[in-house]
Design an enzyme around this catalytic site. Structure first.
Site, PDB file in Angstrom:
ATOM      1  N   ASP A 248      36.458  56.733  29.826  1.00 45.60           N
ATOM      2  CA  ASP A 248      37.608  57.466  30.362  1.00 45.60           C
ATOM      3  C   ASP A 248      38.123  58.522  29.399  1.00 45.60           C
ATOM      4  OD1 ASP A 248      39.052  55.686  28.734  1.00 45.60           O
ATOM      5  OD2 ASP A 248      39.068  54.245  30.392  1.00 45.60           O
ATOM      6  N   LYS A 270      41.201  60.345  34.329  1.00 46.57           N
ATOM      7  CA  LYS A 270      41.976  61.244  35.183  1.00 46.57           C
ATOM      8  C   LYS A 270      41.573  62.673  34.830  1.00 46.57           C
ATOM      9  CE  LYS A 270      46.896  61.920  35.858  1.00 46.57           C
ATOM     10  NZ  LYS A 270      48.181  61.348  35.451  1.00 46.57           N
ATOM     11  N   GLY A 302      40.466  53.551  21.562  1.00 41.36           N
ATOM     12  CA  GLY A 302      41.163  52.561  20.739  1.00 41.36           C
ATOM     13  C   GLY A 302      40.503  51.203  20.809  1.00 41.36           C
ATOM     14  N   ASP A 303      41.316  50.184  20.974  1.00 38.84           N
ATOM     15  CA  ASP A 303      40.798  48.822  21.114  1.00 38.84           C
ATOM     16  C   ASP A 303      40.929  48.405  22.579  1.00 38.84           C
ATOM     17  OD1 ASP A 303      40.241  46.076  19.536  1.00 38.84           O
ATOM     18  OD2 ASP A 303      41.535  45.724  21.268  1.00 38.84           O
ATOM     19  N   THR A 331      42.613  50.512  16.960  1.00 37.67           N
ATOM     20  CA  THR A 331      43.620  50.899  17.933  1.00 37.67           C
ATOM     21  C   THR A 331      44.419  52.107  17.435  1.00 37.67           C
ATOM     22  OG1 THR A 331      45.378  50.037  19.331  1.00 37.67           O
ATOM     23  CG2 THR A 331      45.407  49.330  17.032  1.00 37.67           C
ATOM     24  N   MET A 382      51.996  55.122  25.089  1.00 33.04           N
ATOM     25  CA  MET A 382      52.340  55.695  26.405  1.00 33.04           C
ATOM     26  C   MET A 382      53.854  55.891  26.512  1.00 33.04           C
ATOM     27  SD  MET A 382      49.873  53.158  28.624  1.00 33.04           S
ATOM     28  CE  MET A 382      50.296  51.708  27.687  1.00 33.04           C
ATOM     29  N   GLY A 411      46.021  61.586  17.310  1.00 29.65           N
ATOM     30  CA  GLY A 411      45.823  60.997  15.986  1.00 29.65           C
ATOM     31  C   GLY A 411      44.373  60.856  15.595  1.00 29.65           C
TER      32      GLY A 411
HETATM   33  N1  SAH Z   1      43.488  50.916  24.045  1.00 30.82           N
HETATM   34  C1  SAH Z   1      44.128  52.047  23.400  1.00 30.82           C
HETATM   35  C2  SAH Z   1      45.469  52.367  24.002  1.00 30.82           C
HETATM   36  C3  SAH Z   1      45.407  52.835  25.430  1.00 30.82           C
HETATM   37  S1  SAH Z   1      46.991  53.209  26.079  1.00 30.82           S
HETATM   38  C4  SAH Z   1      44.253  51.766  21.909  1.00 30.82           C
HETATM   39  O1  SAH Z   1      44.020  50.632  21.460  1.00 30.82           O
HETATM   40  O2  SAH Z   1      44.572  52.697  21.170  1.00 30.82           O
HETATM   41  C5  SAH Z   1      47.051  54.939  25.872  1.00 30.82           C
HETATM   42  C6  SAH Z   1      48.029  55.331  24.809  1.00 30.82           C
HETATM   43  O3  SAH Z   1      47.493  55.093  23.512  1.00 30.82           O
HETATM   44  C7  SAH Z   1      48.387  56.802  24.810  1.00 30.82           C
HETATM   45  O4  SAH Z   1      49.371  57.087  25.764  1.00 30.82           O
HETATM   46  C8  SAH Z   1      48.913  56.982  23.419  1.00 30.82           C
HETATM   47  O5  SAH Z   1      50.227  56.498  23.302  1.00 30.82           O
HETATM   48  C9  SAH Z   1      48.028  56.055  22.628  1.00 30.82           C
HETATM   49  N2  SAH Z   1      46.896  56.760  22.008  1.00 30.82           N
HETATM   50  C10 SAH Z   1      45.601  56.567  22.236  1.00 30.82           C
HETATM   51  N3  SAH Z   1      44.839  57.370  21.455  1.00 30.82           N
HETATM   52  C11 SAH Z   1      45.711  58.082  20.723  1.00 30.82           C
HETATM   53  C12 SAH Z   1      45.557  59.068  19.719  1.00 30.82           C
HETATM   54  N4  SAH Z   1      44.357  59.493  19.319  1.00 30.82           N
HETATM   55  N5  SAH Z   1      46.670  59.588  19.167  1.00 30.82           N
HETATM   56  C13 SAH Z   1      47.879  59.164  19.537  1.00 30.82           C
HETATM   57  N6  SAH Z   1      48.091  58.248  20.483  1.00 30.82           N
HETATM   58  C14 SAH Z   1      47.017  57.695  21.063  1.00 30.82           C
END
Ligand code: SAH
Length: 460
Positions: A248, A270, A302-303, A331, A382, A411
């Site tokens: 995604d 999306k 992330g995770d 994450t 989020m 990030g």
């Molecule tokens: N599973 C993911 C989180 C998914 S929810 C994890 O462990 O990181 C999606 C949210 O994660 C985004 O709205 C944002 O708040 C955060 N996020 C994910 N990647 C990011 C990034 N590179 N920089 C900042 N926020 C991030």
């Protein structure tokens, strides 16, 4: 082809090493690993050689090199610090038709030693034919990092099974499919890596009793927050083995570039102007692909188990009896924390961290009184659209107005942006960044002034 690669069986075979300094020591180690019967000729010996001699592993011959020493040897290595002596050794070996390696002088050697990746009994040798040793070494490092340690064990197990497999499957094609299944059996690999012999044995018996046609499986892989360097080795391996990758929006391009080239890619995020693929449909896609017998990697930013809906996807697979496994990822909280110089805990600031979803909209879902207590760091995922609400609730519940906040956009990527201010500015700061962004609230944010180290290309 300038050289023919060969693997020599040196067990109990007489070999000669001339020279006994540090470089020679490295060569000796290799020869001893290969089981060679080693004679070392030199004027002086490092203490390691002395230890080996005391242990009966090598025979030391102190004195000038004599060509007669080459007689009856299978392999000779010249590793002295004198070019003249090395040349003499090389010539003596040449005359006697004994293969000879000369350290740092491939032109005067009949054998060159490759860089090796040792997963015994599986061995990979890399050589640039003496043209670019550094390139060969870099390649070796890359291979080292992508080849799991348990490969050796797998190869060993395979060796022990050959006779049984031959007897069990008379058809050669069936045999080949069975071997493929064995080498792609992720859970068997895992149990071998864990030295879990009972479990490995059980998987092997299952492999023998199952029909050979393939069963699919799903591997949920955390892709980390953006920087491809933060992907785990295991995640990378899975991406390289995948038949199909379901991914995604949060998975960065640099991570996507590491997927096996021939793997099919299915986007379920999306797109501008379109809605997300509903979760139920994603579950269906995973199921359909696995039922076709494919190895499906479900790649998530992330995770997968932190606000990633990984749990929901696995529940659907479990209900359908599809095999699955999970590879964790870094994450966003960890990634953004590291790359913005904001430690999430610090003895002087915060004794705990909370990872909070900004999407818990209904009243009462979040315990704001608890969140507003000091000595902790709050990380909102989020949270951008909810920033005004977060600000209001935390202030109402007594978190000091001057509490520092940071918003980290994209990030760990080269386009990372970080904006900081106080809690009273959270709402306006949230308008300066775009998704994906993370909100960090707590006095640890003040440490960024000292600890920021990551210079992304665009910064505020
Ligand atoms: N599973 C993911 C989180 C998914 S929810 C994890 O462990 O990181 C999606 C949210 O994660 C985004 O709205 C944002 O708040 C955060 N996020 C994910 N990647 C990011 C990034 N590179 N920089 C900042 N926020 C991030």
């Amino acid at each position: 082809m300038d050289y023919l690669p060969l693997f020599c069986q040196l067990k109990n075979r007489a070999c000669l090493l001339v020279g006994a300094g540090d470089v020679a020591e490295r060569k000796a180690r290799l020869l001893l690993d290969a089981g060679a019967k080693l004679t070392v000729n030199a004027l002086t010996f490092t203490s390691q050689f002395q230890i080996w001699a005391d242990e009966g592993k090598v025979r030391l011959l102190k004195g000038e090199f004599s060509p007669l020493l080459v007689d009856e040897k299978w392999l000779v290595i010249a590793a002295t610090d004198s070019d003249v002596v090395n040349q003499e050794v090389s010539e003596a070996a040449e005359q006697r038709r004994v293969f000879c390696n000369v350290v740092d002088a491939p032109e005067s050697a009949s054998v060159i030693m490759p860089s090796i990746i040792d997963r015994s009994p599986l061995m990979i040798a890399v050589s640039s034919g003496g043209n670019a040793p550094v390139l060969a070494r870099l390649l070796r490092e890359r291979l080292e990092s992508i080849l799991p340690q348990h490969l050796g064990k797998l190869a060993q197990v395979a060796g022990g099974l050959r006779a049984r497999v031959k007897a069990h499957f008379t058809d050669a094609a069936e045999r080949r499919r069975w071997w493929e299944k064995l080498f792609n059996h992720h859970r068997l690999a895992q149990s071998l890596a864990n030295n879990d012999d009972a479990q490995s044995g059980q998987y092997l018996e299952e492999l023998f009793s199952e029909p050979v046609d393939k069963h699919g499986e799903v591997i949920l892989v955390g892709a980390g927050p953006g920087d491809a360097g933060l992907l785990t080795l295991k995640g990378l391996q899975q991406m390289q083995l995948a038949d199909v990758v379901v991914y995604d929006r949060l998975v960065s391009d640099s991570v996507m570039n590491l997927i096996r080239r021939d793997a099919e890619r299915i986007f379920v995020g999306k797109r501008a102007g379109h809605h997300c693929v509903p979760q139920e449909r994603i579950n269906e896609i995973l199921l359909e692909q696995a039922l076709m017998g494919k190895r499906v990697v479900r790649l998530k930013g992330g995770d997968p188990f932190i606000f990633g809906r990984g749990g929901e996807e696995l529940e659907a697979l479990k209900a359908a009896g599809i095999a699955f496994s999970v590879v964790p990822g870094i994450t966003a909280a960890s990634g953004c924390s590291a790359y913005s110089g904001i430690p999430l805990t610090h003895r002087d600031h915060a004794q705990s961290v909370r990872l909070i979803t900004g999407h818990a909209k209904q009243d009462g879902v979040l315990d704001w009184a608890c969140l507003a207590q000091g000595q902790q760091t709050l990380v909102f995922y989020m949270g951008l659209t909810q920033a005004p609400e977060i600000q209001r609730r935390l202030l109402e519940n007594g978190l000091p107005a001057e509490t520092p906040v940071a918003l980290v956009e994209n990030g760990t990527s080269q386009t990372q942006r970080v904006v900081t201010g106080s809690l009273t500015e959270l709402e306006s700061l949230a308008k300066q960044v775009q998704s994906p962004s993370l909100i960090i609230v707590g006095t640890v944010v003040s440490l960024r002034q000292k600890l920021n180290w990551f210079a992304s290309e665009t910064r505020l």
